[in-house]
Write a protein that holds these residues in place. Structure first.
Motif, PDB file in Angstrom:
ATOM      1  N   LEU A   7       4.096  -2.521   5.606  1.00  0.00           N
ATOM      2  CA  LEU A   7       2.660  -2.313   5.769  1.00  0.00           C
ATOM      3  C   LEU A   7       1.910  -3.289   4.875  1.00  0.00           C
ATOM      4  CD1 LEU A   7       2.527   1.603   5.714  1.00  0.00           C
ATOM      5  CD2 LEU A   7       2.778   0.063   7.687  1.00  0.00           C
ATOM      6  N   VAL A   8       0.888  -3.927   5.408  1.00  0.00           N
ATOM      7  CA  VAL A   8       0.077  -4.877   4.656  1.00  0.00           C
ATOM      8  C   VAL A   8      -1.361  -4.380   4.653  1.00  0.00           C
ATOM      9  CG1 VAL A   8      -0.663  -7.271   4.429  1.00  0.00           C
ATOM     10  CG2 VAL A   8       1.578  -6.755   5.419  1.00  0.00           C
ATOM     11  N   THR A   9      -1.894  -4.126   3.466  1.00  0.00           N
ATOM     12  CA  THR A   9      -3.281  -3.695   3.341  1.00  0.00           C
ATOM     13  C   THR A   9      -4.006  -4.617   2.368  1.00  0.00           C
ATOM     14  OG1 THR A   9      -2.702  -2.105   1.600  1.00  0.00           O
ATOM     15  CG2 THR A   9      -2.768  -1.291   3.871  1.00  0.00           C
ATOM     16  N   ALA A  10      -5.309  -4.718   2.546  1.00  0.00           N
ATOM     17  CA  ALA A  10      -6.117  -5.589   1.698  1.00  0.00           C
ATOM     18  C   ALA A  10      -6.953  -4.756   0.741  1.00  0.00           C
ATOM     19  CB  ALA A  10      -7.020  -6.469   2.555  1.00  0.00           C
ATOM     20  N   ASP A  11      -6.953  -5.164  -0.508  1.00  0.00           N
ATOM     21  CA  ASP A  11      -7.835  -4.594  -1.525  1.00  0.00           C
ATOM     22  C   ASP A  11      -8.600  -5.765  -2.133  1.00  0.00           C
ATOM     23  OD1 ASP A  11      -9.109  -3.326  -3.589  1.00  0.00           O
ATOM     24  OD2 ASP A  11      -7.339  -2.290  -4.353  1.00  0.00           O
ATOM     25  N   GLY A  12      -9.672  -6.167  -1.443  1.00  0.00           N
ATOM     26  CA  GLY A  12     -10.362  -7.387  -1.837  1.00  0.00           C
ATOM     27  C   GLY A  12      -9.408  -8.562  -1.701  1.00  0.00           C
ATOM     28  N   PRO A  13      -9.229  -9.359  -2.758  1.00  0.00           N
ATOM     29  CA  PRO A  13      -8.348 -10.525  -2.676  1.00  0.00           C
ATOM     30  C   PRO A  13      -6.870 -10.192  -2.901  1.00  0.00           C
ATOM     31  CG  PRO A  13      -9.393 -10.450  -4.816  1.00  0.00           C
ATOM     32  CD  PRO A  13      -9.972  -9.307  -4.034  1.00  0.00           C
ATOM     33  N   VAL A  14      -6.563  -8.925  -3.091  1.00  0.00           N
ATOM     34  CA  VAL A  14      -5.178  -8.499  -3.335  1.00  0.00           C
ATOM     35  C   VAL A  14      -4.583  -7.949  -2.043  1.00  0.00           C
ATOM     36  CG1 VAL A  14      -3.687  -6.905  -4.615  1.00  0.00           C
ATOM     37  CG2 VAL A  14      -5.623  -8.018  -5.766  1.00  0.00           C
ATOM     38  N   ARG A  15      -3.369  -8.351  -1.721  1.00  0.00           N
ATOM     39  CA  ARG A  15      -2.642  -7.823  -0.573  1.00  0.00           C
ATOM     40  C   ARG A  15      -1.547  -6.886  -1.069  1.00  0.00           C
ATOM     41  NH1 ARG A  15      -6.635  -9.517   0.640  1.00  0.00           N
ATOM     42  NH2 ARG A  15      -7.162 -11.248   2.045  1.00  0.00           N
ATOM     43  N   VAL A  16      -1.549  -5.669  -0.557  1.00  0.00           N
ATOM     44  CA  VAL A  16      -0.536  -4.682  -0.932  1.00  0.00           C
ATOM     45  C   VAL A  16       0.514  -4.628   0.168  1.00  0.00           C
ATOM     46  CG1 VAL A  16      -0.073  -2.277  -1.537  1.00  0.00           C
ATOM     47  CG2 VAL A  16      -2.238  -3.349  -2.234  1.00  0.00           C
ATOM     48  N   LEU A  17       1.744  -4.951  -0.176  1.00  0.00           N
ATOM     49  CA  LEU A  17       2.869  -4.904   0.755  1.00  0.00           C
ATOM     50  C   LEU A  17       3.695  -3.661   0.435  1.00  0.00           C
ATOM     51  CD1 LEU A  17       1.920  -7.808   1.139  1.00  0.00           C
ATOM     52  CD2 LEU A  17       4.313  -8.547   1.042  1.00  0.00           C
ATOM     53  N   THR A  18       3.865  -2.800   1.428  1.00  0.00           N
ATOM     54  CA  THR A  18       4.605  -1.554   1.227  1.00  0.00           C
ATOM     55  C   THR A  18       5.823  -1.522   2.138  1.00  0.00           C
ATOM     56  OG1 THR A  18       2.531  -0.396   0.715  1.00  0.00           O
ATOM     57  CG2 THR A  18       4.466   0.964   1.210  1.00  0.00           C
ATOM     58  N   LEU A  19       7.003  -1.483   1.545  1.00  0.00           N
ATOM     59  CA  LEU A  19       8.227  -1.310   2.316  1.00  0.00           C
ATOM     60  C   LEU A  19       8.177   0.069   2.952  1.00  0.00           C
ATOM     61  CD1 LEU A  19      10.775  -2.699  -0.326  1.00  0.00           C
ATOM     62  CD2 LEU A  19       9.475  -3.963   1.415  1.00  0.00           C
ATOM     63  N   ASN A  20       8.281   0.123   4.275  1.00  0.00           N
ATOM     64  CA  ASN A  20       7.908   1.342   4.990  1.00  0.00           C
ATOM     65  C   ASN A  20       9.090   1.962   5.747  1.00  0.00           C
ATOM     66  OD1 ASN A  20       6.054   3.320   5.891  1.00  0.00           O
ATOM     67  ND2 ASN A  20       5.793   2.228   7.836  1.00  0.00           N
ATOM     68  N   ARG A  21      10.118   2.311   4.993  1.00  0.00           N
ATOM     69  CA  ARG A  21      11.242   3.067   5.540  1.00  0.00           C
ATOM     70  C   ARG A  21      11.533   4.251   4.615  1.00  0.00           C
ATOM     71  NH1 ARG A  21      10.097   0.925   9.541  1.00  0.00           N
ATOM     72  NH2 ARG A  21      11.386  -0.350  10.941  1.00  0.00           N
ATOM     73  N   PRO A  22      10.534   5.141   4.403  1.00  0.00           N
ATOM     74  CA  PRO A  22      10.691   6.196   3.386  1.00  0.00           C
ATOM     75  C   PRO A  22      11.830   7.153   3.671  1.00  0.00           C
ATOM     76  CG  PRO A  22       8.742   6.585   4.750  1.00  0.00           C
ATOM     77  CD  PRO A  22       9.209   5.200   5.065  1.00  0.00           C
ATOM     78  N   ASP A  23      12.141   7.421   4.933  1.00  0.00           N
ATOM     79  CA  ASP A  23      13.203   8.376   5.248  1.00  0.00           C
ATOM     80  C   ASP A  23      14.572   7.884   4.793  1.00  0.00           C
ATOM     81  OD1 ASP A  23      11.326  10.027   6.352  1.00  0.00           O
ATOM     82  OD2 ASP A  23      11.739   9.457   8.426  1.00  0.00           O
ATOM     83  N   SER A  24      14.744   6.574   4.696  1.00  0.00           N
ATOM     84  CA  SER A  24      16.009   6.006   4.226  1.00  0.00           C
ATOM     85  C   SER A  24      15.857   5.394   2.838  1.00  0.00           C
ATOM     86  CB  SER A  24      16.511   4.943   5.201  1.00  0.00           C
ATOM     87  OG  SER A  24      15.587   3.865   5.267  1.00  0.00           O
ATOM     88  N   LEU A  25      14.834   5.822   2.099  1.00  0.00           N
ATOM     89  CA  LEU A  25      14.554   5.288   0.761  1.00  0.00           C
ATOM     90  C   LEU A  25      14.349   3.773   0.808  1.00  0.00           C
ATOM     91  CD1 LEU A  25      17.074   7.357  -1.414  1.00  0.00           C
ATOM     92  CD2 LEU A  25      14.703   7.892  -0.833  1.00  0.00           C
ATOM     93  N   ASN A  26      13.749   3.322   1.904  1.00  0.00           N
ATOM     94  CA  ASN A  26      13.432   1.905   2.098  1.00  0.00           C
ATOM     95  C   ASN A  26      14.661   1.004   2.005  1.00  0.00           C
ATOM     96  OD1 ASN A  26      10.592   2.444   2.388  1.00  0.00           O
ATOM     97  ND2 ASN A  26      10.543   2.754   0.174  1.00  0.00           N
ATOM     98  N   ALA A  27      15.794   1.523   2.486  1.00  0.00           N
ATOM     99  CA  ALA A  27      16.978   0.679   2.625  1.00  0.00           C
ATOM    100  C   ALA A  27      16.690  -0.404   3.660  1.00  0.00           C
ATOM    101  CB  ALA A  27      18.180   1.521   3.050  1.00  0.00           C
ATOM    102  N   PHE A  28      17.342  -1.548   3.494  1.00  0.00           N
ATOM    103  CA  PHE A  28      17.052  -2.694   4.346  1.00  0.00           C
ATOM    104  C   PHE A  28      17.840  -2.626   5.642  1.00  0.00           C
ATOM    105  CE2 PHE A  28      14.734  -4.306   0.857  1.00  0.00           C
ATOM    106  CZ  PHE A  28      13.911  -5.302   1.351  1.00  0.00           C
ATOM    107  N   ASP A  29      17.253  -1.933   6.624  1.00  0.00           N
ATOM    108  CA  ASP A  29      17.812  -1.983   7.972  1.00  0.00           C
ATOM    109  C   ASP A  29      17.446  -3.331   8.585  1.00  0.00           C
ATOM    110  OD1 ASP A  29      15.113  -1.799   8.670  1.00  0.00           O
ATOM    111  OD2 ASP A  29      15.259   0.269   9.366  1.00  0.00           O
ATOM    112  N   THR A  30      17.896  -3.563   9.821  1.00  0.00           N
ATOM    113  CA  THR A  30      17.687  -4.864  10.455  1.00  0.00           C
ATOM    114  C   THR A  30      16.207  -5.221  10.543  1.00  0.00           C
ATOM    115  OG1 THR A  30      19.703  -4.594  11.758  1.00  0.00           O
ATOM    116  CG2 THR A  30      18.103  -6.213  12.551  1.00  0.00           C
ATOM    117  N   GLU A  31      15.378  -4.243  10.911  1.00  0.00           N
ATOM    118  CA  GLU A  31      13.942  -4.517  11.084  1.00  0.00           C
ATOM    119  C   GLU A  31      13.286  -4.896   9.757  1.00  0.00           C
ATOM    120  OE1 GLU A  31      15.530  -1.862  12.315  1.00  0.00           O
ATOM    121  OE2 GLU A  31      15.517  -2.447  14.433  1.00  0.00           O
ATOM    122  N   LEU A  32      13.596  -4.148   8.702  1.00  0.00           N
ATOM    123  CA  LEU A  32      12.989  -4.449   7.404  1.00  0.00           C
ATOM    124  C   LEU A  32      13.482  -5.793   6.880  1.00  0.00           C
ATOM    125  CD1 LEU A  32      11.185  -3.657   5.074  1.00  0.00           C
ATOM    126  CD2 LEU A  32      13.029  -2.224   4.169  1.00  0.00           C
TER     127      LEU A  32
END
Length: 258
Positions: A7-32
């Motif tokens: 997930l990418v959100t903007a807070d003014g000039p700051v970009r917040v990147l959130t790894l969005n696989r909470p059910d798997s503790l954000n493990a790196f599946d193929t999509e991530l």
């Protein structure tokens, strides 16, 4: 640039990147695995961005590798090679990004998750969080970047201690060793990380960005020396009997749990 896995959100000039696989503790599946380097590359086109905060959704920053891929990588050489190529691209995109990246470590950062943290430019870590790189404990070489970044932060001897054992590094110890900058209460993590990112964003951008680039020459130099060899050695790990036994051992352990 929007992506379900990141997930990418903007807070003014700051970009917040959130790894969005909470059910798997954000493990790196193929999509991530595909999404994060793609999103990082996309930020190079964002003229309004001045800083980045990287964090995880839910209870973890990232649990690292996805157990579901273990058997596929053991039996499908082409998929394994593709995944390792993407891993190299992810490391290079993060280290090479012109914007300063502030890690907000909201929970466990394990394996590749810990490597990401150590490749960021500033690290805030919640009091309850920890770092760990347990590659060796699942019969893998710690080749995806940790061998390049950890010695730069903690000394070669301490890097050997943690990468050869997979031991956890609690938040306070991470700061003491140089793997993180500041420990903060969980409820203060994002406000403090965002405040620091905005502080960087308010500074002259060329000075900030090129100072980061100069400092990261140390990381690039280490990566040129060890990352290619490390990924090749990690690939070879998938052919060992010890690695091939890991998925069944995890399944048996899960079956024993009440």
């Amino acid at each position: 640039m929007a992506d379900d896995a990141v997930l990418v959100t903007a807070d003014g000039p700051v970009r917040v990147l959130t790894l969005n696989r909470p059910d798997s503790l954000n493990a790196f599946d193929t999509e991530l695995h595909h999404a994060l380097p793609r999103v990082l590359a996309g930020l190079s086109l964002d003229r309004e961005a001045r800083a980045v905060v990287l964090t995880g959704a839910g209870r973890a920053f990232s649990a690292g590798g996805d157990l579901e891929t273990f058997e596929r990588h053991a039996n499908d050489l082409e998929e394994r090679r593709q995944t390792l190529r993407i891993g190299r691209r992810l490391f290079d995109e993060l280290v090479g990004l012109h914007l300063p990246v502030v890690a907000a470590v909201n929970g466990p950062a394990v394996g590749l998750g810990a490597t990401l943290v150590t490749a960021c430019d500033m690290v805030f870590i919640a009091e309850h969080a920890f770092l760990a790189d347990p590659h060796v404990t699942v019969a893998l070489v710690a080749g995806d970047g940790a061998a390049a970044t950890w010695p730069l932060h903690v000394s070669l001897l301490r890097a050997k201690e943690f990468l050869l054992t997979g031991d956890r590094v609690p938040a306070a110890t991470a700061v003491e060793l140089g793997l993180a900058n500041r420990v903060v209460p969980a409820e203060s993590l994002m406000p403090e990380a965002l405040a620091f990112a905005h502080r960087l964003a308010a500074l002259p951008p060329q000075a900030v960005q090129d100072t980061k680039a100069v400092l990261n020459q140390w990381v690039r130099q280490a990566a040129v020396s060890v990352l290619g060899y490390g990924l090749a050695a990690e690939s070879q790990s998938h052919d060992t009997a010890e690695f091939r036994a890991v998925p069944e051992a995890f399944r048996a352990r899960s079956a024993r749990k009440p």
